[in-house]
Design an enzyme around this catalytic site. Sequence first.
Site, PDB file in Angstrom:
ATOM      1  N   HIS A 158       7.964 -13.903  -9.083  1.00  0.00           N
ATOM      2  CA  HIS A 158       8.185 -12.633  -9.804  1.00  0.00           C
ATOM      3  C   HIS A 158       6.871 -11.904 -10.051  1.00  0.00           C
ATOM      4  CE1 HIS A 158      12.217 -14.303 -10.723  1.00  0.00           C
ATOM      5  NE2 HIS A 158      11.542 -15.425 -10.899  1.00  0.00           N
ATOM      6  N   SER A 279     -12.913   7.617  -0.539  1.00  0.00           N
ATOM      7  CA  SER A 279     -12.180   8.788  -1.014  1.00  0.00           C
ATOM      8  C   SER A 279     -13.049  10.016  -0.816  1.00  0.00           C
ATOM      9  CB  SER A 279     -11.857   8.622  -2.498  1.00  0.00           C
ATOM     10  OG  SER A 279     -11.608   9.882  -3.089  1.00  0.00           O
ATOM     11  N   LYS A 285     -14.597   4.976  -4.810  1.00  0.00           N
ATOM     12  CA  LYS A 285     -13.423   4.325  -4.251  1.00  0.00           C
ATOM     13  C   LYS A 285     -13.694   3.553  -2.966  1.00  0.00           C
ATOM     14  CE  LYS A 285      -9.678   4.376  -5.371  1.00  0.00           C
ATOM     15  NZ  LYS A 285      -8.604   5.360  -5.249  1.00  0.00           N
ATOM     16  N   GLU A 292      -2.509  -0.981   3.688  1.00  0.00           N
ATOM     17  CA  GLU A 292      -1.396  -0.077   3.348  1.00  0.00           C
ATOM     18  C   GLU A 292      -0.626   0.342   4.600  1.00  0.00           C
ATOM     19  OE1 GLU A 292      -2.822   2.647  -0.248  1.00  0.00           O
ATOM     20  OE2 GLU A 292      -4.416   2.206   1.157  1.00  0.00           O
TER      21      GLU A 292
END
Length: 461
Positions: A158, A279, A285, A292
């Site tokens: 979980h 970024s 970043k 992804e």
Amino acid sequence: MDDSATLWHGRFDGEPADALRALNDSLPFDRRMFREDIAGSRAHATMLASVGLLTDDERAAIGEALDTVEAEMAEGRFVAAPGDEDIHTAVERRVTEITPAGAKLHTGRSRNDQVAADLRLWTRAALDDVAWAVLGLQRTLLDRAAGAGDARLPGYTHLQQAQPVLLAHHLLAHGWALTRDVGRVFEARGRADVSPLGAGALAGSSLPLDPHQTAAELGFGAVFENSLDAVADRDFVADALYALAMLGVHLSRIGEEVVLWSSSEFGFVELDDAFATGSSMMPQKKNPDVAELARAKAGRLIGNLTGLLATLKGLPLAYAKDLQEDKEPLFDAVDTTLLTLAALDGLLSTARFNTDRMAEAASSPYAVATDLAEWLVAAGTPFREAHAVVADLVRRSLDGEAALTDLVSADERLGPEAAKLLQPGVSASRRTSHGAGGPAPVAAQIQRFRERLEADTARLG
Ligand code: ARG
């Protein structure tokens, strides 16, 4: 022959409409099967000669013309004629331009068995490439697992910290899933490995064709049994797309964990600069775009599978032009899979694991609760009762009464011996059963994984 003419214009008046050509032509995408198409034509011509339908001179002239066309296509020198509808008509048109014997090449053959043969050959080779790439990623996971020593991290259920396991164990969990993907890829390869040549348009031929010969020439493992099925079957494409979709789902799960692990909240992994992005606005970043995209590409792979299944559903026998819609999803799925595998492999082989951070996260005393209960079980307490005893201590600790380790030490059923289980690293090392996440079973697992990888590598040749 007028070069804007199609190969089937004989019974038609006038030209096909531009809109028809734009929709109907498949050359823009099926040209990537040119090697397979030419190999199929070579095998077909050889067979025609051996059954007396071509003279040796005709066969030789066709063979040379096919060599020329292959070189033109490989070197980007091939000039498509306006009437070239697909790769099959393009090759045949050009062969016939080079030698008059080309007019006999399509004897006993239809584009319906031809396209199925081309796509089967293409699929077989593409699935080999995919299998190699998966084995490469598995090798990386194995190397990282073997190099991870006794680094441990929390195992999750979980997405809540559950029980500590070795990092190697976690990495190999992904490795074993990929082993099943390799199995599915092999299986799909086997499904593609059946020759449809000789089925003709749908009914076979009145000519003395020898489908077994063409199949053997092309290295197919089997020959079709039913000419209608041979030209109408695209389940081999669906099998390949399923194998790739399932593989994509596994890659997406790896991708998602890299996304989580590279966040500052987890901090378990730092991506190499070569496999991370920045970024345009926020200078601090470092983004896990590769992970992804690995997560995202699964959607596209699943779409390719479901799209093809929808195309096949309800199609009457035998060939219909709907079947031309088999190629783009397959090509896209193979390209997508190979791109994703290469990038994820690079990411995983260069990532730095922050094992201190993992160990810290794995050292939560609460992650040892199951070990405490099992310690009581070993001393004779029924598990349900042991669970309740430890749950009570956990609740009291969470309520702020005392640290769990102190409550355990003070407990008459547990005591200071049991409290030693809460020392860092002890819990993971106690996972000793078959396939478990502790050092001894993981060492055995690494060995079995290595053997499995070697067997699959050998199987691929
Ligand atoms: N380009 C076609 C395809 O991909 C080849 C077969 C065409 N057959 C036909 N009967 N029109 O399916």
